[in-house]
Design a protein around this motif. Structure first.
Motif, PDB file in Angstrom:
ATOM      1  N   ARG A  17       0.938  -1.024   0.086  1.00  0.00           N
ATOM      2  CA  ARG A  17      -0.041  -0.181   0.114  1.00  0.00           C
ATOM      3  C   ARG A  17       1.025   1.224   0.054  1.00  0.00           C
ATOM      4  N   LEU A  18       0.723   1.789  -1.105  1.00  0.00           N
ATOM      5  CA  LEU A  18       1.906   2.929  -1.365  1.00  0.00           C
ATOM      6  C   LEU A  18       1.279   4.469  -1.667  1.00  0.00           C
ATOM      7  N   GLU A  19       1.903   5.431  -1.825  1.00  0.00           N
ATOM      8  CA  GLU A  19       1.648   6.685  -2.427  1.00  0.00           C
ATOM      9  C   GLU A  19       2.902   6.803  -3.354  1.00  0.00           C
ATOM     10  N   ILE A  20       2.681   7.476  -4.331  1.00  0.00           N
ATOM     11  CA  ILE A  20       3.550   8.125  -5.425  1.00  0.00           C
ATOM     12  C   ILE A  20       3.476   9.625  -5.412  1.00  0.00           C
ATOM     13  N   ARG A  21       4.263  10.151  -4.872  1.00  0.00           N
ATOM     14  CA  ARG A  21       4.363  11.707  -4.814  1.00  0.00           C
ATOM     15  C   ARG A  21       5.065  12.134  -5.821  1.00  0.00           C
ATOM     16  N   VAL A  22       4.237  13.277  -6.490  1.00  0.00           N
ATOM     17  CA  VAL A  22       4.988  14.126  -7.513  1.00  0.00           C
ATOM     18  C   VAL A  22       5.021  15.422  -7.194  1.00  0.00           C
ATOM     19  N   SER A  23       6.366  15.813  -7.410  1.00  0.00           N
ATOM     20  CA  SER A  23       6.519  17.417  -7.354  1.00  0.00           C
ATOM     21  C   SER A  23       7.081  17.915  -8.694  1.00  0.00           C
ATOM     22  N   ALA A  24       6.476  19.169  -9.061  1.00  0.00           N
ATOM     23  CA  ALA A  24       7.063  19.317 -10.620  1.00  0.00           C
ATOM     24  C   ALA A  24       7.158  20.998 -10.560  1.00  0.00           C
ATOM     25  N   GLY A  25       6.799  21.715  -9.784  1.00  0.00           N
ATOM     26  CA  GLY A  25       7.175  23.090  -9.764  1.00  0.00           C
ATOM     27  C   GLY A  25       6.117  23.964 -10.392  1.00  0.00           C
ATOM     28  N   HIS A  26       5.374  22.997 -11.470  1.00  0.00           N
ATOM     29  CA  HIS A  26       4.394  23.696 -12.080  1.00  0.00           C
ATOM     30  C   HIS A  26       3.414  22.701 -12.513  1.00  0.00           C
ATOM     31  N   PRO A  27       2.068  23.034 -12.620  1.00  0.00           N
ATOM     32  CA  PRO A  27       1.021  22.209 -12.855  1.00  0.00           C
ATOM     33  C   PRO A  27       1.269  21.091 -13.964  1.00  0.00           C
ATOM     34  N   VAL A  28       1.176  19.873 -13.659  1.00  0.00           N
ATOM     35  CA  VAL A  28       1.340  18.804 -14.496  1.00  0.00           C
ATOM     36  C   VAL A  28       0.157  17.806 -14.668  1.00  0.00           C
ATOM     37  N   VAL A  29      -0.149  16.948 -15.570  1.00  0.00           N
ATOM     38  CA  VAL A  29      -1.142  16.249 -15.448  1.00  0.00           C
ATOM     39  C   VAL A  29      -0.643  14.889 -15.074  1.00  0.00           C
ATOM     40  N   ALA A  30      -1.219  13.941 -14.221  1.00  0.00           N
ATOM     41  CA  ALA A  30      -0.651  12.661 -13.676  1.00  0.00           C
ATOM     42  C   ALA A  30      -1.580  11.791 -14.025  1.00  0.00           C
ATOM     43  N   GLY A  31      -1.243  10.601 -14.409  1.00  0.00           N
ATOM     44  CA  GLY A  31      -1.953   9.457 -14.681  1.00  0.00           C
ATOM     45  C   GLY A  31      -1.002   8.198 -14.374  1.00  0.00           C
ATOM     46  N   ALA A  32      -1.837   6.969 -14.890  1.00  0.00           N
ATOM     47  CA  ALA A  32      -1.246   5.666 -14.593  1.00  0.00           C
ATOM     48  C   ALA A  32      -1.590   4.672 -15.634  1.00  0.00           C
ATOM     49  N   THR A  33      -0.803   3.690 -16.166  1.00  0.00           N
ATOM     50  CA  THR A  33      -1.638   2.738 -17.036  1.00  0.00           C
ATOM     51  C   THR A  33      -1.220   1.186 -16.162  1.00  0.00           C
ATOM     52  N   LEU A  34      -2.099   0.448 -16.604  1.00  0.00           N
ATOM     53  CA  LEU A  34      -2.036  -1.010 -15.934  1.00  0.00           C
ATOM     54  C   LEU A  34      -1.709  -2.163 -17.218  1.00  0.00           C
ATOM     55  N   ALA A  35      -0.516  -2.783 -17.318  1.00  0.00           N
ATOM     56  CA  ALA A  35      -0.086  -3.520 -18.285  1.00  0.00           C
ATOM     57  C   ALA A  35       0.129  -4.939 -17.689  1.00  0.00           C
ATOM     58  N   ASP A  36       0.024  -6.069 -18.531  1.00  0.00           N
ATOM     59  CA  ASP A  36       0.437  -7.434 -18.251  1.00  0.00           C
ATOM     60  C   ASP A  36       1.593  -7.563 -18.274  1.00  0.00           C
ATOM     61  N   ASP A  37       2.156  -8.797 -18.119  1.00  0.00           N
ATOM     62  CA  ASP A  37       3.641  -9.182 -17.955  1.00  0.00           C
ATOM     63  C   ASP A  37       4.270  -8.845 -19.353  1.00  0.00           C
ATOM     64  N   ARG A  38       3.686  -8.596 -20.466  1.00  0.00           N
ATOM     65  CA  ARG A  38       4.495  -8.390 -21.599  1.00  0.00           C
ATOM     66  C   ARG A  38       4.424  -6.815 -21.984  1.00  0.00           C
ATOM     67  N   GLY A  39       3.803  -6.021 -20.927  1.00  0.00           N
ATOM     68  CA  GLY A  39       3.720  -4.548 -21.056  1.00  0.00           C
ATOM     69  C   GLY A  39       2.552  -3.937 -21.837  1.00  0.00           C
ATOM     70  N   THR A  40       1.669  -4.985 -22.300  1.00  0.00           N
ATOM     71  CA  THR A  40       0.599  -4.852 -22.828  1.00  0.00           C
ATOM     72  C   THR A  40      -0.581  -3.855 -22.027  1.00  0.00           C
ATOM     73  N   VAL A  41      -1.068  -2.974 -22.540  1.00  0.00           N
ATOM     74  CA  VAL A  41      -2.077  -2.064 -21.810  1.00  0.00           C
ATOM     75  C   VAL A  41      -3.530  -2.505 -22.543  1.00  0.00           C
ATOM     76  N   HIS A  42      -4.452  -3.245 -21.964  1.00  0.00           N
ATOM     77  CA  HIS A  42      -5.476  -3.826 -22.587  1.00  0.00           C
ATOM     78  C   HIS A  42      -6.680  -2.985 -22.593  1.00  0.00           C
ATOM     79  N   GLY A  43      -6.543  -1.784 -23.385  1.00  0.00           N
ATOM     80  CA  GLY A  43      -7.653  -0.851 -23.603  1.00  0.00           C
ATOM     81  C   GLY A  43      -7.624   0.340 -22.617  1.00  0.00           C
ATOM     82  N   THR A  44      -8.567   1.295 -22.896  1.00  0.00           N
ATOM     83  CA  THR A  44      -8.478   2.357 -22.147  1.00  0.00           C
ATOM     84  C   THR A  44      -8.975   2.327 -20.708  1.00  0.00           C
ATOM     85  N   ALA A  45      -9.834   1.085 -20.501  1.00  0.00           N
ATOM     86  CA  ALA A  45     -10.232   0.698 -19.157  1.00  0.00           C
ATOM     87  C   ALA A  45      -9.096   0.667 -18.189  1.00  0.00           C
TER      88      ALA A  45
END
Length: 630
Positions: A17-45
């Motif tokens: 159970r973690l937090e990923i903290r981002v500090s950029a000094g200027h507004p940025v957009v943050a997001g993340a993708t979930l991929a399988d063991d081959r690095g494939t992201v199966h769709g926008t969901a």
């Protein structure tokens, strides 16, 4: 020990159970993708972004900001997810920089829920890139690790998503930027007023709502396109030193000091300290509840083992096993309670020194600072709209001030329904308290702003809020007398929607100086009492428009309503309910924090019985307005 990673380096994670903290000094957009063991992201969901911020085991922020916290629960990830990739991008369609080379190097830290840092990475070497993959969490042979990536994309977010294997990358990138644009619009703040021209609100400001931790103050870098970045604060060479705590006795924690958090002013330090107390209470309660759950689960397992063996179900052996299981359970719960009591005692001691030191916008109505109240020269960072508590803190009477950033990013919904008033038998009393609560919140906002910088409009179709609104009316602090009947509703809503349209057009055309000279550039608050009485479909549409588009040009909404009364509108009003921040006239447990999802009890601020503090404050606001010729 925390690891400082360089590009390509990895580090094992000791918690899930973690937090990923981002500090950029200027507004940025943050997001993340979930991929399988081959690095494939199966769709926008499988992409978490401001328009769809929550996925199983993952939650990302809903808008662009200079500081972000992403919540990750690796145990809650779907079984086929082996890689969590954190993405950052610069917002499009703003006046800000368009490449990461013009802003401070983004800093990413992976921490546990206790705030202990496990690994960090500063993304250096960026130039023309406007989107980047910062870090990834990946599972290898049953163990999770973090790897520093730092891969930038000069062609932006669409190119990054396409590289993740998403065929609909272009459409998804557009949807993300649209969602961010809506979030930034709600966070637009007014620039400083001048005496020569009417300045229009056009500068973005990162804001926080209830339950949201404030950003860590940073020195903003230069955003120019050339030359070295200046990391120094534009107005100070060094931050003012925080108050020094008294040395602690051996074996005892240091005595708390008001204003010992980070910040460039005492107001900012107190603001951060209050939200630090909120986070501390959330986390220590989560640890206690987790320990109790573990003790319960362990006792159930041990009792199941006893009952599963026919030889130990009866007789002295079975009784002894049951007693031993219960004793272990009691010992675990007692130790957890001792730790909780210790933390609560420390928070109570901190609250006892912080509460008296709070400035008027942060203080309760019983704070002596209100007796010396004078209209401020500048808008404060935030305003207090109530208190928050958890059941575990009731035994020691601990309350955390609920501070909401200014200018308001969301409108307020004062709930006059049965749920809010379940502790009261009389529905009329609930409605009366709701109207009084709205008037008190409006008075607090008027007191927080400099004289003439905040204007209040009221729609009261049936005139049922006349008693509650009397202090505002008597002080002469309403723009017009409360609007009555359907005609009053139509006239007020039309006037404010036309103002929103006019200012929005001026902002988009870059023609703020062409606005009419008699346009009131103050922040506007519309109080709508007893909704939906006096409203037709067109008026409801206008109300939704004000809730969505008004905050970006300084028009805010406070709705006093019972949702059951508006049920006839059906799903038409659902976006409105989601947009507004729900408050209640009596204590109610309807708020949740962003870290562990506790259900917090909200308590409205109470004016001491028989006190004239409200009229005194409103009289001072009126006096200051007259001195300015308003």
């Amino acid at each position: 020990m925390a690891a400082e990673l360089v590009r390509g380096q990895n580090h094992p994670l000791t918690q899930t159970r973690l937090e990923i903290r981002v500090s950029a000094g200027h507004p940025v957009v943050a997001g993340a993708t979930l991929a399988d063991d081959r690095g494939t992201v199966h769709g926008t969901a499988r992409v978490a972004h401001p328009g769809a911020p929550a996925l199983p085991g993952l939650e990302v922020p809903r808008q662009a900001a200079a500081d972000h916290r992403l919540a990750v629960d690796l145990d809650a990830m779907p079984q086929d997810v082996h890689r969590v990739t954190v993405l950052l991008a610069l917002p499009v369609g703003t006046d800000g920089p368009t490449r990461f080379g013009a802003v401070a190097a983004p800093f990413v830290a992976v921490t546990g829920l206790d705030g202990a840092e496990q690994a960090s990475y500063t993304v250096t070497g960026l130039d023309t890139e406007s989107a980047l993959v910062a870090v990834e969490l990946y599972r290898r042979q049953g163990t999770w690790k973090v790897r520093a990536i730092g891969q930038g994309y000069a062609d932006g977010l669409a190119a990054l998503l396409a590289d993740q294997g998403l065929p609909e990358a272009q459409a998804l990138a557009g949807a993300i930027h649209d969602a961010v644009a809506q979030g930034l619009a709600r966070a637009v703040a007014p620039p400083p007023r001048t005496t020569d021209t009417a300045q229009v609100r056009a500068t973005a400001s990162a804001g926080h709502v209830s339950g949201e931790l404030p950003p860590t103050p940073q020195a903003p870098p230069s955003t120019g396109t050339g030359g070295p970045i200046d990391y120094t604060h534009p107005r100070r060479q060094a931050p003012p030193p925080p108050p020094t705590a008294q040395p602690a006795e051996p074996g005892r924690p240091a005595a708390p000091v008001a204003g010992d958090a980070t910040g460039w002013s005492m107001e900012e330090r107190l603001y951060n300290q209050v939200w630090g107390m909120f986070e501390d209470l959330a986390r220590t309660t989560a640890a206690y509840r987790s320990a109790v759950d573990f003790a319960d689960s362990r006792m159930e397992q041990e009792l199941d083992q006893v009952l599963s063996d026919p030889r130990s179900r009866i007789g002295g052996q079975g009784d002894a096993a049951r007693e031993a299981a219960r004793a272990k359970h009691g010992a675990l719960v007692d130790r957890a309670r001792e730790a909780l009591d210790r933390d609560l005692a420390q928070l109570v001691a901190e609250a006892e020194v912080v509460e008296p030191a709070l400035p008027a916008p942060y203080a309760g109505w019983d704070n002596p600072c209100w007796h010396a109240y004078r209209s401020p020269m500048e808008m404060p960072m935030a305003v207090r709209l109530g208190d928050l508590r958890l059941p575990e803190s009731d035994s020691v009477g601990l309350r955390i001030p609920m501070l909401v950033r200014l200018p308001l990013e969301r409108g307020l919904w004062i709930d006059s329904g049965a749920t809010a008033g379940e502790t009261l038998a009389d529905a009329d009393e609930v409605r009366a308290r709701s109207a009084h609560t709205a008037a008190v919140h409006a008075a607090r906002l008027l007191a927080a702003y400099p004289a003439g910088e905040f204007s209040v409009h009221v729609v009261d179709p049936a005139g049922t809020a006349a008693g509650a609104l009397a202090p505002l009316v008597d002080a002469g602090l309403l723009v017009r007398p409360p609007a009555r009947g359907a005609a009053g509703v139509t006239e007020t809503l039309t006037r404010l929607t036309e103002r929103v349209d006019l200012v929005q057009m001026a902002i988009r055309a870059g023609a703020a100086d062409s606005l009419p000279p008699d346009l009131d550039v103050a922040e506007q608050l519309l109080i709508v009492h007893d909704f939906p009485h006096g409203f037709d479909d067109r008026a409801v549409t206008q109300l939704r428009y004000l809730a969505d588009e008004g905050p970006q040009v300084g028009v805010h909404l406070m709705l006093v309503a019972d949702r059951e009364d508006a049920a006839e509108y059906g799903p038409l009003l659902d976006p409105l309910w989601r947009t507004l921040l729900r408050l209640t006239p009596v204590p109610d447990d309807h708020l949740a924090d962003p870290w562990v999802g506790h259900t917090w009890t909200y308590e409205p601020l109470q004016i001491p019985h028989g006190s004239e503090v409200l009229r005194h404050v409103l009289a001072e606001v009126t006096r200051a307005r007259r001195e300015r010729g308003l």
